[in-house]
Design a protein around this motif. Structure first.
Motif, PDB file in Angstrom:
ATOM      1  N   SER A  13      47.840  45.310  41.346  1.00 58.53           N
ATOM      2  CA  SER A  13      47.753  45.725  39.935  1.00 58.53           C
ATOM      3  C   SER A  13      48.827  46.762  39.598  1.00 58.53           C
ATOM      4  O   SER A  13      49.187  46.922  38.443  1.00 58.53           O
ATOM      5  CB  SER A  13      46.375  46.296  39.633  1.00 58.53           C
ATOM      6  OG  SER A  13      46.165  47.458  40.413  1.00 58.53           O
ATOM      7  N   ASN A  29      40.218  40.020  46.641  1.00 56.24           N
ATOM      8  CA  ASN A  29      38.884  40.396  46.166  1.00 56.24           C
ATOM      9  C   ASN A  29      38.389  39.299  45.222  1.00 56.24           C
ATOM     10  O   ASN A  29      38.981  39.056  44.177  1.00 56.24           O
ATOM     11  CB  ASN A  29      38.997  41.742  45.429  1.00 56.24           C
ATOM     12  CG  ASN A  29      37.656  42.271  44.965  1.00 56.24           C
ATOM     13  OD1 ASN A  29      36.716  41.511  44.751  1.00 56.24           O
ATOM     14  ND2 ASN A  29      37.575  43.588  44.796  1.00 56.24           N
ATOM     15  N   LYS A  74      35.584  39.123  43.604  1.00 58.18           N
ATOM     16  CA  LYS A  74      34.773  39.536  42.453  1.00 58.18           C
ATOM     17  C   LYS A  74      35.107  40.976  42.068  1.00 58.18           C
ATOM     18  O   LYS A  74      34.333  41.915  42.334  1.00 58.18           O
ATOM     19  CB  LYS A  74      33.282  39.381  42.775  1.00 58.18           C
ATOM     20  CG  LYS A  74      32.447  39.353  41.505  1.00 58.18           C
ATOM     21  CD  LYS A  74      31.051  38.849  41.745  1.00 58.18           C
ATOM     22  CE  LYS A  74      30.312  38.780  40.408  1.00 58.18           C
ATOM     23  NZ  LYS A  74      28.867  38.660  40.589  1.00 58.18           N
ATOM     24  N   GLN A  75      36.299  41.103  41.491  1.00 56.88           N
ATOM     25  CA  GLN A  75      36.759  42.428  41.081  1.00 56.88           C
ATOM     26  C   GLN A  75      35.748  43.046  40.124  1.00 56.88           C
ATOM     27  O   GLN A  75      35.270  42.365  39.211  1.00 56.88           O
ATOM     28  CB  GLN A  75      38.124  42.296  40.379  1.00 56.88           C
ATOM     29  CG  GLN A  75      38.973  43.527  40.480  1.00 56.88           C
ATOM     30  CD  GLN A  75      39.476  43.735  41.905  1.00 56.88           C
ATOM     31  OE1 GLN A  75      39.942  42.807  42.550  1.00 56.88           O
ATOM     32  NE2 GLN A  75      39.367  44.952  42.402  1.00 56.88           N
ATOM     33  N   GLY A  76      35.391  44.303  40.348  1.00 58.25           N
ATOM     34  CA  GLY A  76      34.457  44.968  39.443  1.00 58.25           C
ATOM     35  C   GLY A  76      33.030  44.973  40.001  1.00 58.25           C
ATOM     36  O   GLY A  76      32.197  45.739  39.542  1.00 58.25           O
ATOM     37  N   ASP A  77      32.802  44.155  41.019  1.00 61.28           N
ATOM     38  CA  ASP A  77      31.489  44.190  41.688  1.00 61.28           C
ATOM     39  C   ASP A  77      31.534  45.352  42.691  1.00 61.28           C
ATOM     40  O   ASP A  77      32.417  45.417  43.547  1.00 61.28           O
ATOM     41  CB  ASP A  77      31.272  42.854  42.419  1.00 61.28           C
ATOM     42  CG  ASP A  77      30.019  42.881  43.276  1.00 61.28           C
ATOM     43  OD1 ASP A  77      28.919  42.894  42.715  1.00 61.28           O
ATOM     44  OD2 ASP A  77      30.162  42.920  44.528  1.00 61.28           O
ATOM     45  N   GLY A  78      30.592  46.273  42.551  1.00 68.18           N
ATOM     46  CA  GLY A  78      30.636  47.530  43.315  1.00 68.18           C
ATOM     47  C   GLY A  78      30.785  47.321  44.808  1.00 68.18           C
ATOM     48  O   GLY A  78      31.683  47.889  45.442  1.00 68.18           O
ATOM     49  N   THR A 129      31.717  44.633  46.528  1.00 67.91           N
ATOM     50  CA  THR A 129      32.942  43.909  46.914  1.00 67.91           C
ATOM     51  C   THR A 129      34.151  44.848  46.815  1.00 67.91           C
ATOM     52  O   THR A 129      34.987  44.884  47.724  1.00 67.91           O
ATOM     53  CB  THR A 129      33.142  42.659  46.023  1.00 67.91           C
ATOM     54  OG1 THR A 129      31.898  41.993  45.887  1.00 67.91           O
ATOM     55  CG2 THR A 129      34.157  41.720  46.623  1.00 67.91           C
ATOM     56  N   ASP A 130      34.223  45.586  45.732  1.00 66.50           N
ATOM     57  CA  ASP A 130      35.323  46.546  45.575  1.00 66.50           C
ATOM     58  C   ASP A 130      35.319  47.545  46.735  1.00 66.50           C
ATOM     59  O   ASP A 130      36.361  47.845  47.315  1.00 66.50           O
ATOM     60  CB  ASP A 130      35.204  47.312  44.250  1.00 66.50           C
ATOM     61  CG  ASP A 130      35.504  46.427  43.030  1.00 66.50           C
ATOM     62  OD1 ASP A 130      35.830  45.240  43.235  1.00 66.50           O
ATOM     63  OD2 ASP A 130      35.407  46.923  41.892  1.00 66.50           O
ATOM     64  N   ASP A 183      43.986  43.275  43.611  1.00 62.72           N
ATOM     65  CA  ASP A 183      42.860  43.911  42.922  1.00 62.72           C
ATOM     66  C   ASP A 183      42.903  43.603  41.425  1.00 62.72           C
ATOM     67  O   ASP A 183      42.338  44.326  40.619  1.00 62.72           O
ATOM     68  CB  ASP A 183      42.914  45.432  43.145  1.00 62.72           C
ATOM     69  CG  ASP A 183      44.210  46.044  42.627  1.00 62.72           C
ATOM     70  OD1 ASP A 183      45.194  45.299  42.394  1.00 62.72           O
ATOM     71  OD2 ASP A 183      44.256  47.269  42.432  1.00 62.72           O
ATOM     72  N   ARG A 184      43.625  42.535  41.068  1.00 60.33           N
ATOM     73  CA  ARG A 184      43.696  42.187  39.643  1.00 60.33           C
ATOM     74  C   ARG A 184      42.403  41.508  39.199  1.00 60.33           C
ATOM     75  O   ARG A 184      41.690  40.924  40.011  1.00 60.33           O
ATOM     76  CB  ARG A 184      44.878  41.235  39.393  1.00 60.33           C
ATOM     77  CG  ARG A 184      46.233  41.847  39.698  1.00 60.33           C
ATOM     78  CD  ARG A 184      47.307  40.780  39.655  1.00 60.33           C
ATOM     79  NE  ARG A 184      46.972  39.644  40.535  1.00 60.33           N
ATOM     80  CZ  ARG A 184      47.510  38.441  40.441  1.00 60.33           C
ATOM     81  NH1 ARG A 184      48.427  38.184  39.526  1.00 60.33           N
ATOM     82  NH2 ARG A 184      47.147  37.480  41.266  1.00 60.33           N
ATOM     83  N   ASP A 185      42.156  41.574  37.914  1.00 58.41           N
ATOM     84  CA  ASP A 185      40.974  40.920  37.372  1.00 58.41           C
ATOM     85  C   ASP A 185      41.356  39.475  37.047  1.00 58.41           C
ATOM     86  O   ASP A 185      41.613  39.127  35.893  1.00 58.41           O
ATOM     87  CB  ASP A 185      40.539  41.683  36.109  1.00 58.41           C
ATOM     88  CG  ASP A 185      39.180  41.228  35.643  1.00 58.41           C
ATOM     89  OD1 ASP A 185      38.501  40.517  36.425  1.00 58.41           O
ATOM     90  OD2 ASP A 185      38.803  41.553  34.506  1.00 58.41           O
TER      91      ASP A 185
END
Ligand code: 5CA
Length: 445
Positions: free
Chosen positions: A4, A353, A355-359, A361-362, A383-385
């Motif tokens: 990112s 990753n 599922k970016q934004g999933d606590g 997984t991040d 780490d991009r969405d």
């Protein structure tokens, strides 16, 4: 590196100007940008690989006892008038004048300049043997720059120059270069075959080119295919031992292998038919012994033990550093992108990753990121969405040899997935085990 925050301008479409796969992938993976015919900017990803290739070249040159220095890109024409090459070199040489009207040139090679350095500082045979080298940009105003970095006008070359008391000593330097080159190319995952060649404007009659077999290569090559099976490996070599070094060279140059310039149809006929192959190759290096061609006209002499003055015996030895990126990609890719050998990869491993934004997984990705970095293995963390498919496509295109995929489903079972770019095979394991495996793969590289 977090994707990112990185600068990786990948292209979705195939660039129309690229005729061969390495050029296409270098543009698509955001490694280079053309600024003029045969002149490129090296974008961050390409620059990382270029630096890695330089590092390997430096390590292997210094292992062989060769000493790095740095000469400028611009040279005064007067030096080249001394050797007689200023007029001979023709239109490939980029000539310019400074504000005082003095003739200058952008160096296509450095025989004259290194001979000038030598004659200014070396007096006695006691300073020999001596081999100096640098890695520096060259300019040759090629009539047909093409295939991206493969045939550029501005390109990065390692060029080394040996100074020796007599022909025998200079041929040892030649052999030393051959062996150090074999090791250099092998560390980059390449099979580069030394082939007897013609010398062109550098001069001399002892010369070998190193060719990587590839259908897109510019040279036609004739060879006994058993030569492609020879490996130097990690064997210890005493570079001061003339017989040992000559023995390795004999091992790699006895089977028939020549370019079209020196091909001998009768000798080729003697190769058993099952092993007789004609193909194409990319020239990734060339070594020359040319005796006193430059030292005599330029007065590069030493005083012998007997007190007489003799011109030194020289050779020059080049590696096409920027061309190597193209050669490696030609030799190692598939229809999804580049497959970097571990020795030169821009990043040892990628983290995807899912599922970016999933606590959870991040957090797992962050943990992997830190653990790999702590082991000196800089990962590229996507780490991009973005959708998983897009992340995989980017990783495949840029060709990192290993990928760790992290998603909620695996984490629930306590695992991540480690995937080989080359074989496509995946294995599930705990995050710590994945870090340990990657560390093991890169140990000693
Ligand atoms: N002075 C000698 C050896 S130091 C020399 O210039 N040799 S050379 O001409 O063979 O160049 C050395 C290597 O540079 C070549 O083997 C090739 O791999 C690379 N090279 C030559 N021309 C180009 C070019 N136009 N673009 C990219 N690489 C090139």
């Amino acid at each position: 590196m977090r994707l990112s925050r990185y600068f990786l301008p990948v292209l979705k479409e195939n660039p129309a100007e690229a005729q061969i796969v390495s050029h296409r992938y270098m543009l698509r993976a955001g490694m280079i940008k053309q600024q003029a015919a045969g002149i490129y900017s090296w974008l961050p990803l390409g620059y990382r690989v270029l630096r890695r290739i330089e590092e390997i070249v430096h390590e292997e040159q210094q292992r062989a006892g060769h000493i790095p220095l740095l000469m400028p890109t611009l040279q005064p024409a007067d030096l080249w008038r001394e050797s007689g090459r200023y007029d001979d070199y023709g239109e490939e040489m980029l000539r310019l004048k400074d504000r005082h009207g003095r003739d200058m040139l952008y160096g296509p090679t450095n025989e004259e300049m290194i001979t000038d350095i030598f004659r200014s500082h070396v007096e006695s045979y006691k300073s020999l043997p001596l081999t100096l080298y640098h890695i520096q940009w060259k300019f040759r105003d090629e009539i047909r720059p093409r295939f991206g970095v493969m045939r550029g006008r501005e390109f990065l070359m390692k060029d080394g120059y040996n100074f020796d008391i007599d022909k025998e000593a200079a041929l040892h330097a030649y052999n030393r270069h051959m062996v150090s080159y074999l090791r250099t190319y092998e560390r980059m995952g390449l099979t580069a075959i030394p082939m007897r060649a013609a010398s062109g404007p550098i001069g001399g009659d002892n010369t070998h080119e190193f060719l990587v077999l590839a259908s897109t290569g510019e040279s036609e090559v004739f060879y006994d295919d058993r030569v492609t099976k020879l490996k130097l490996g990690a064997r210890a070599i005493d570079y001061d031992d003339r017989a040992e070094v000559a023995g390795v060279c004999a091992e790699f140059t006895t089977l028939y292998a020549r370019t079209d310039e020196t091909h001998d149809a009768a000798a080729f006929e003697a190769v058993p038919e099952a092993h007789r192959k004609v193909g194409r190759g990319i020239e990734v290096g060339q070594i020359f012994y040319f005796g006193t061609k430059y030292s005599e006209p330029m007065g590069a002499t030493v005083v012998t033990p007997e007190g007489t003055r003799v011109p030194v015996h020289m050779g020059s030895h080049g590696i096409g550093v920027s061309r190597l990126l193209g050669a490696i990609i030609e030799a190692s890719h598939d229809d999804r992108g580049i497959i970097w050998p571990e020795g030169v990869t821009p990043f040892p491993v990628g983290i995807v990753n899912l599922k970016q934004g999933d606590g959870a997984t991040d957090a797992a990705c962050e943990g992997l990121y830190r653990a790999l970095k702590a082991r000196g293995l800089e990962p590229l963390y996507d780490d991009r969405d973005e959708r998983a498919g897009a992340k995989f496509a980017t990783m495949d295109l840029i060709g990192l040899p290993w990928r760790i995929t992290v998603g909620p489903r695996g984490l629930a079972a306590g695992t991540v997935e480690l995937t080989s770019r080359r074989s496509g095979e995946s294995e599930e394991m705990g995050a710590e085990a994945a870090v340990a495996r990657v560390a093991e793969i890169y140990a000693g590289r």
